[in-house]
Motif scaffolding. Structure first.
Motif, PDB file in Angstrom:
ATOM      1  N   LEU A  38       0.821  -1.203  -0.159  1.00 20.88           N
ATOM      2  CA  LEU A  38       0.140   0.010  -0.028  1.00 20.88           C
ATOM      3  C   LEU A  38       1.069   1.380  -0.082  1.00 20.88           C
ATOM      4  CD1 LEU A  38      -2.797   1.286   0.104  1.00 20.88           C
ATOM      5  CD2 LEU A  38      -2.857   1.013   2.469  1.00 20.88           C
ATOM      6  N   PRO A  39       2.039   1.394   0.873  1.00 18.37           N
ATOM      7  CA  PRO A  39       2.727   2.493   0.645  1.00 18.37           C
ATOM      8  C   PRO A  39       3.296   2.851  -0.620  1.00 18.37           C
ATOM      9  CG  PRO A  39       3.156   1.527   2.792  1.00 18.37           C
ATOM     10  CD  PRO A  39       2.457   0.554   2.028  1.00 18.37           C
ATOM     11  N   SER A  40       3.917   1.762  -1.185  1.00 19.91           N
ATOM     12  CA  SER A  40       4.251   1.882  -2.655  1.00 19.91           C
ATOM     13  C   SER A  40       3.261   2.484  -3.799  1.00 19.91           C
ATOM     14  CB  SER A  40       4.937   0.672  -3.018  1.00 19.91           C
ATOM     15  OG  SER A  40       5.988   0.324  -2.324  1.00 19.91           O
ATOM     16  N   GLN A  41       2.003   1.875  -3.519  1.00 16.14           N
ATOM     17  CA  GLN A  41       0.897   2.452  -4.318  1.00 16.14           C
ATOM     18  C   GLN A  41       0.534   3.925  -4.176  1.00 16.14           C
ATOM     19  OE1 GLN A  41      -2.882  -0.248  -4.101  1.00 16.14           O
ATOM     20  NE2 GLN A  41      -1.410  -2.198  -4.105  1.00 16.14           N
ATOM     21  N   VAL A  42       0.479   4.167  -2.832  1.00 12.56           N
ATOM     22  CA  VAL A  42       0.485   5.634  -2.531  1.00 12.56           C
ATOM     23  C   VAL A  42       1.500   6.516  -3.273  1.00 12.56           C
ATOM     24  CG1 VAL A  42       0.177   7.524  -0.749  1.00 12.56           C
ATOM     25  CG2 VAL A  42      -0.988   5.286  -0.517  1.00 12.56           C
ATOM     26  N   ALA A  43       2.665   6.200  -2.954  1.00 11.51           N
ATOM     27  CA  ALA A  43       3.804   6.862  -3.794  1.00 11.51           C
ATOM     28  C   ALA A  43       3.589   6.711  -5.242  1.00 11.51           C
ATOM     29  CB  ALA A  43       5.222   5.833  -3.153  1.00 11.51           C
ATOM     30  N   PHE A  44       3.204   5.872  -5.957  1.00 11.91           N
ATOM     31  CA  PHE A  44       3.176   5.832  -7.208  1.00 11.91           C
ATOM     32  C   PHE A  44       2.055   6.806  -7.645  1.00 11.91           C
ATOM     33  CE2 PHE A  44       4.697   1.276  -7.336  1.00 11.91           C
ATOM     34  CZ  PHE A  44       5.914   1.572  -7.689  1.00 11.91           C
ATOM     35  N   HIS A  45       1.082   6.625  -6.937  1.00 10.51           N
ATOM     36  CA  HIS A  45      -0.244   7.851  -7.279  1.00 10.51           C
ATOM     37  C   HIS A  45       0.185   9.264  -7.099  1.00 10.51           C
ATOM     38  CE1 HIS A  45      -3.061   4.318  -7.112  1.00 10.51           C
ATOM     39  NE2 HIS A  45      -3.761   5.068  -7.709  1.00 10.51           N
ATOM     40  N   ILE A  46       1.050   9.417  -6.028  1.00 12.71           N
ATOM     41  CA  ILE A  46       1.617  10.693  -5.961  1.00 12.71           C
ATOM     42  C   ILE A  46       2.501  11.220  -7.043  1.00 12.71           C
ATOM     43  CG2 ILE A  46       3.015  12.179  -4.253  1.00 12.71           C
ATOM     44  CD1 ILE A  46       1.706  10.721  -2.006  1.00 12.71           C
ATOM     45  N   CYS A  47       3.508  10.025  -7.474  1.00 13.99           N
ATOM     46  CA  CYS A  47       4.418  10.435  -8.437  1.00 13.99           C
ATOM     47  C   CYS A  47       3.523  10.668  -9.724  1.00 13.99           C
ATOM     48  CB  CYS A  47       5.147   9.443  -8.636  1.00 13.99           C
ATOM     49  SG  CYS A  47       6.463   9.437  -7.417  1.00 13.99           S
ATOM     50  N   SER A  48       2.567   9.989 -10.154  1.00 13.19           N
ATOM     51  CA  SER A  48       1.784  10.286 -11.169  1.00 13.19           C
ATOM     52  C   SER A  48       1.415  11.734 -11.430  1.00 13.19           C
ATOM     53  CB  SER A  48       0.529   9.499 -11.589  1.00 13.19           C
ATOM     54  OG  SER A  48      -0.150   9.550 -10.235  1.00 13.19           O
ATOM     55  N   ILE A  49       0.878  12.200 -10.405  1.00 13.96           N
ATOM     56  CA  ILE A  49       0.246  13.885 -10.277  1.00 13.96           C
ATOM     57  C   ILE A  49       1.689  14.571 -10.689  1.00 13.96           C
ATOM     58  CG2 ILE A  49      -0.522  15.390  -8.811  1.00 13.96           C
ATOM     59  CD1 ILE A  49      -2.129  13.160  -7.547  1.00 13.96           C
ATOM     60  N   VAL A  50       2.688  14.473  -9.759  1.00 16.29           N
ATOM     61  CA  VAL A  50       3.899  15.230  -9.988  1.00 16.29           C
ATOM     62  C   VAL A  50       4.554  15.099 -11.349  1.00 16.29           C
ATOM     63  CG1 VAL A  50       6.334  15.512  -9.226  1.00 16.29           C
ATOM     64  CG2 VAL A  50       4.446  15.132  -7.520  1.00 16.29           C
ATOM     65  N   THR A  51       4.689  14.026 -12.028  1.00 24.09           N
ATOM     66  CA  THR A  51       5.057  13.626 -13.371  1.00 24.09           C
ATOM     67  C   THR A  51       4.352  14.418 -14.357  1.00 24.09           C
ATOM     68  OG1 THR A  51       4.391  11.702 -13.604  1.00 24.09           O
ATOM     69  CG2 THR A  51       6.521  11.751 -12.724  1.00 24.09           C
ATOM     70  N   ALA A  52       2.812  14.587 -14.016  1.00 25.05           N
ATOM     71  CA  ALA A  52       2.024  15.003 -14.957  1.00 25.05           C
ATOM     72  C   ALA A  52       2.300  16.604 -14.978  1.00 25.05           C
ATOM     73  CB  ALA A  52       0.490  14.694 -14.678  1.00 25.05           C
ATOM     74  N   GLY A  53       2.597  17.100 -13.688  1.00 21.55           N
ATOM     75  CA  GLY A  53       2.687  18.370 -13.749  1.00 21.55           C
ATOM     76  C   GLY A  53       3.951  19.181 -14.283  1.00 21.55           C
ATOM     77  N   LEU A  54       5.032  18.231 -14.166  1.00 19.41           N
ATOM     78  CA  LEU A  54       6.434  18.536 -14.732  1.00 19.41           C
ATOM     79  C   LEU A  54       6.343  18.651 -16.396  1.00 19.41           C
ATOM     80  CD1 LEU A  54       8.704  16.679 -12.128  1.00 19.41           C
ATOM     81  CD2 LEU A  54       8.468  19.307 -12.181  1.00 19.41           C
ATOM     82  N   PHE A  55       5.629  17.380 -16.712  1.00 19.63           N
ATOM     83  CA  PHE A  55       5.392  17.525 -18.091  1.00 19.63           C
ATOM     84  C   PHE A  55       4.658  18.527 -18.619  1.00 19.63           C
ATOM     85  CE2 PHE A  55       2.702  16.099 -21.803  1.00 19.63           C
ATOM     86  CZ  PHE A  55       3.553  15.691 -22.742  1.00 19.63           C
ATOM     87  N   LYS A  56       3.591  19.150 -17.957  1.00 21.35           N
ATOM     88  CA  LYS A  56       3.081  20.215 -18.384  1.00 21.35           C
ATOM     89  C   LYS A  56       4.110  21.488 -18.428  1.00 21.35           C
ATOM     90  CE  LYS A  56      -1.540  18.614 -16.958  1.00 21.35           C
ATOM     91  NZ  LYS A  56      -2.718  18.802 -16.037  1.00 21.35           N
ATOM     92  N   LEU A  57       4.793  21.711 -17.399  1.00 18.70           N
ATOM     93  CA  LEU A  57       5.891  22.656 -17.035  1.00 18.70           C
ATOM     94  C   LEU A  57       6.780  22.611 -18.309  1.00 18.70           C
ATOM     95  CD1 LEU A  57       6.881  25.142 -15.518  1.00 18.70           C
ATOM     96  CD2 LEU A  57       8.247  23.437 -14.183  1.00 18.70           C
ATOM     97  N   SER A  58       7.202  21.514 -18.616  1.00 17.63           N
ATOM     98  CA  SER A  58       8.063  21.165 -20.044  1.00 17.63           C
ATOM     99  C   SER A  58       7.534  21.700 -21.151  1.00 17.63           C
ATOM    100  CB  SER A  58       8.522  19.976 -20.056  1.00 17.63           C
ATOM    101  OG  SER A  58       9.208  19.364 -18.817  1.00 17.63           O
ATOM    102  N   TYR A  59       6.039  21.505 -21.245  1.00 16.55           N
ATOM    103  CA  TYR A  59       5.542  21.777 -22.449  1.00 16.55           C
ATOM    104  C   TYR A  59       5.347  23.173 -22.558  1.00 16.55           C
ATOM    105  CZ  TYR A  59       1.837  22.301 -26.237  1.00 16.55           C
ATOM    106  OH  TYR A  59       1.436  22.603 -27.357  1.00 16.55           O
ATOM    107  N   VAL A  60       4.996  24.060 -21.606  1.00 17.26           N
ATOM    108  CA  VAL A  60       5.118  25.467 -21.242  1.00 17.26           C
ATOM    109  C   VAL A  60       6.353  26.118 -21.722  1.00 17.26           C
ATOM    110  CG1 VAL A  60       4.493  27.418 -19.839  1.00 17.26           C
ATOM    111  CG2 VAL A  60       3.091  25.555 -19.823  1.00 17.26           C
TER     112      VAL A  60
END
Length: 74
Positions: A38-60
């Motif tokens: 479960l802690p790993s799953q939580v970390a993966f979900h958080i990382c998905s939000i962070v990586t999506a934000g960084l992807f958007k920042l890179s695009y901008v």
């Protein structure tokens, strides 16, 4: 300071990296979730939000560099 051409190259590489990272975290979060604690799953979900934000920042950053270079922004 970096030139817009250098930043455009960095942004393009970052877009690819974060797209792959986001895909990996989504795969680990959903189809492979049963293989992780479960802690790993939580970390993966958080990382998905962070990586999506960084992807958007890179695009901008990419769009800004294209604009500064007089290229078509897409």
């Amino acid at each position: 300071m970096h030139t817009p051409t250098e930043l455009l190259k960095v942004a393009n590489v970052a877009l690819g990296f974060f797209a792959l990272s986001f895909t990996a975290t989504i795969v680990a979060s959903y189809p492979l979730a049963g293989h992780f604690a479960l802690p790993s799953q939580v970390a993966f979900h958080i990382c998905s939000i962070v990586t999506a934000g960084l992807f958007k920042l890179s695009y901008v950053i990419r769009c800004v560099c294209q604009y500064q270079l007089g290229m078509e922004v897409k």
